[in-house]
Enzyme design. Sequence first.
Site, mmCIF file in Angstrom:
data_model
loop_
_atom_site.group_PDB
_atom_site.id
_atom_site.type_symbol
_atom_site.label_atom_id
_atom_site.label_comp_id
_atom_site.label_asym_id
_atom_site.label_seq_id
_atom_site.Cartn_x
_atom_site.Cartn_y
_atom_site.Cartn_z
ATOM 1 N N GLU A 118 0.903 -1.278 0.156
ATOM 2 C CA GLU A 118 -0.046 0.147 -0.127
ATOM 3 C C GLU A 118 0.833 1.238 0.024
ATOM 4 O O GLU A 118 2.211 1.342 0.043
ATOM 5 C CB GLU A 118 -0.945 0.002 1.171
ATOM 6 C CG GLU A 118 -1.992 -1.157 1.111
ATOM 7 C CD GLU A 118 -2.870 -1.175 2.243
ATOM 8 O OE1 GLU A 118 -2.758 -0.470 3.306
ATOM 9 O OE2 GLU A 118 -3.753 -2.093 2.327
ATOM 10 N N HIS A 241 -8.961 9.397 3.154
ATOM 11 C CA HIS A 241 -8.472 8.514 2.200
ATOM 12 C C HIS A 241 -8.736 9.164 0.719
ATOM 13 O O HIS A 241 -9.800 9.503 0.493
ATOM 14 C CB HIS A 241 -9.478 7.388 2.518
ATOM 15 C CG HIS A 241 -9.042 5.848 1.930
ATOM 16 N ND1 HIS A 241 -8.857 5.774 0.432
ATOM 17 C CD2 HIS A 241 -8.233 4.885 2.338
ATOM 18 C CE1 HIS A 241 -8.222 4.500 0.421
ATOM 19 N NE2 HIS A 241 -7.943 4.090 1.435
ATOM 20 N N ARG A 287 -0.924 8.805 1.611
ATOM 21 C CA ARG A 287 -2.259 9.340 1.382
ATOM 22 C C ARG A 287 -2.575 10.865 1.441
ATOM 23 O O ARG A 287 -3.298 11.354 0.514
ATOM 24 C CB ARG A 287 -3.159 8.772 2.467
ATOM 25 C CG ARG A 287 -3.409 7.287 2.387
ATOM 26 C CD ARG A 287 -4.175 6.564 3.652
ATOM 27 N NE ARG A 287 -4.246 5.189 3.384
ATOM 28 C CZ ARG A 287 -4.925 4.484 4.072
ATOM 29 N NH1 ARG A 287 -5.536 4.919 5.293
ATOM 30 N NH2 ARG A 287 -5.021 3.168 4.012
ATOM 31 N N HIS A 348 -11.291 9.826 6.781
ATOM 32 C CA HIS A 348 -11.138 8.219 6.959
ATOM 33 C C HIS A 348 -10.591 8.002 8.436
ATOM 34 O O HIS A 348 -10.984 6.760 8.809
ATOM 35 C CB HIS A 348 -10.126 7.958 5.912
ATOM 36 C CG HIS A 348 -9.819 6.346 5.768
ATOM 37 N ND1 HIS A 348 -10.761 5.479 5.709
ATOM 38 C CD2 HIS A 348 -8.705 5.536 6.199
ATOM 39 C CE1 HIS A 348 -10.264 4.352 5.849
ATOM 40 N NE2 HIS A 348 -8.990 4.455 5.843
ATOM 41 N N ARG A 383 -0.914 8.852 9.191
ATOM 42 C CA ARG A 383 -0.595 7.422 9.442
ATOM 43 C C ARG A 383 -0.189 6.630 8.157
ATOM 44 O O ARG A 383 -0.809 6.701 7.058
ATOM 45 C CB ARG A 383 -1.981 6.810 9.720
ATOM 46 C CG ARG A 383 -1.958 5.307 10.246
ATOM 47 C CD ARG A 383 -3.518 4.954 10.292
ATOM 48 N NE ARG A 383 -4.335 5.246 9.392
ATOM 49 C CZ ARG A 383 -5.023 4.259 8.423
ATOM 50 N NH1 ARG A 383 -4.660 2.908 8.524
ATOM 51 N NH2 ARG A 383 -5.815 4.428 7.635
#
Length: 532
Positions: A118, A241, A287, A348, A383
Amino acid sequence: MAADRSFDYVVLGSGIAGLTFALNVAESGSVAVITKKNRAESNTNYAQGGIACVTSSEDTFDLHVRDTLECGAGLCKEEVVRGIVEEGPARIMELIELGMSFTERESGHGPELDLGREGGHSKRRILHAKDITGREIERALLAALAQHKNVAMFENHAAIDLITRRKLGFATNDRCVGVYVLDSQTGRVEAVAAQHVLLATGGCGKVYLYTTNPSIATGDGVAMAYRAGVPVANMEFIQFHPTCLFHPKGESFLISEAVRGEGGILRNAAGKPFMDGVHPLASLAPRDIVAREIDAEIKRSGVQCVYLDITHQSREFLQERFPAIYAKCLACGIDMATEPIPVVPAAHYQCGGVVTTPQGRTSLPGLWAVGEVGCTGLHGANRLASNSLLEALVVSHRAATAVQAEPLSPRAEKIPDWESGPAQDPDELVVIYHLWREIRQLMWDYVGIVRTTKRLTRAASRLHALSEEVRDYYWNYKMTVDLVELRNLVLLASLIVDCALSRHESRGLHFNLDYPELDTSEPPHDTVLMPG
């Protein structure tokens, strides 16, 4: 609620953090797990991607730590990051022993874990169960908990406020001694006593108009802790997100970052890949970078969405790797094997929260916070994908170990029953729904992906007025879950805005056009809010 209304441990929330803690303390005392909806309704249940953990010989703890620190933009606590990363494999093995089944693939030496990749990760290290990882974790933990006679599960119960010795009138030695809880089916409020209370209430995505979170994510734990005198930190770092399905029937459905991990490319309305040249990882960038670039692309072109293209993969691969996403898109008339998926960013994850130690301990004795509700220093200003479930597993295990090292003692305080006083039944529920909508729209417009000081100041002014309206309504009408959540939402919105106004720089998830650069005049610092 149980007749004696007293437990050794009360757990608020039924996601991976709360259930793991409950499972670990069940042998040493009575446990109540209190959840607003049904026991499987949690942010964990909606987690598609998986758990980031070093399990491959091609990966190392050092690489995972480095990726986390880079993503966290200077605010991660390195010792906390390293401890959680290195403890991860042991916690994963315990989860597997409970019955969690991660997706495997065949190799030349037999089956092995199918590790996903990811955004922000330099290696494949995401353990997953296809694209329903969270649902499988919930299943395994709930099945294990069902075997324990010491665990009582209370569904459709909403925590209103923490009960502390200070609130009961004691002048010294403040401590959390319980919680007031609303039974949403009967409307009755119960006082529940506890030696220890664990906040595992998740995040606050519903404070924004568009979110990937379930409807229960209203920041209850942060709000209750702050009202009880516990500091919170870094609430300005709300992770959006990048890829939420944009469709009238989509219902804010998350398109997992793992789709980009398997080669999905972000394209604009003209079909051009717009992340090339923005970041070395292009569509797999962290992100915050991807969400800001999508936001900029939408504003530049005036379109409503961008597109995630994974049509280079076969239909068979997509159906096997992303069965839930494939089925949802198909139900909306989108065949992701032959056409790109329309996507937009959505709120998110909250990277800040209740200030805790790496063991989940808060500054208020008897109160613990684990998972998204807590701020341990792992995430910093942004994060790293799939580190959240890892943190929840590790810190909940640590909290359970720490709490059992403290001897249980007879309860001395008498907790009074909840007094409704002259409160009336709500005569116009439309007032609550209007205030709810106004807060969420305001946050989306003024405190979104890209901010300005002027917008933040406007938001602060309006939220002050809204807080007064909500306070009046709260004290004049009988308790409902909607009112409990509204009270918490307006406080969470205010905490986010106050933290954002206090940070005169752009770092991680907080981007202010008036302060577009990092502040290098002093070392990176957390934004801590101390209750008045």
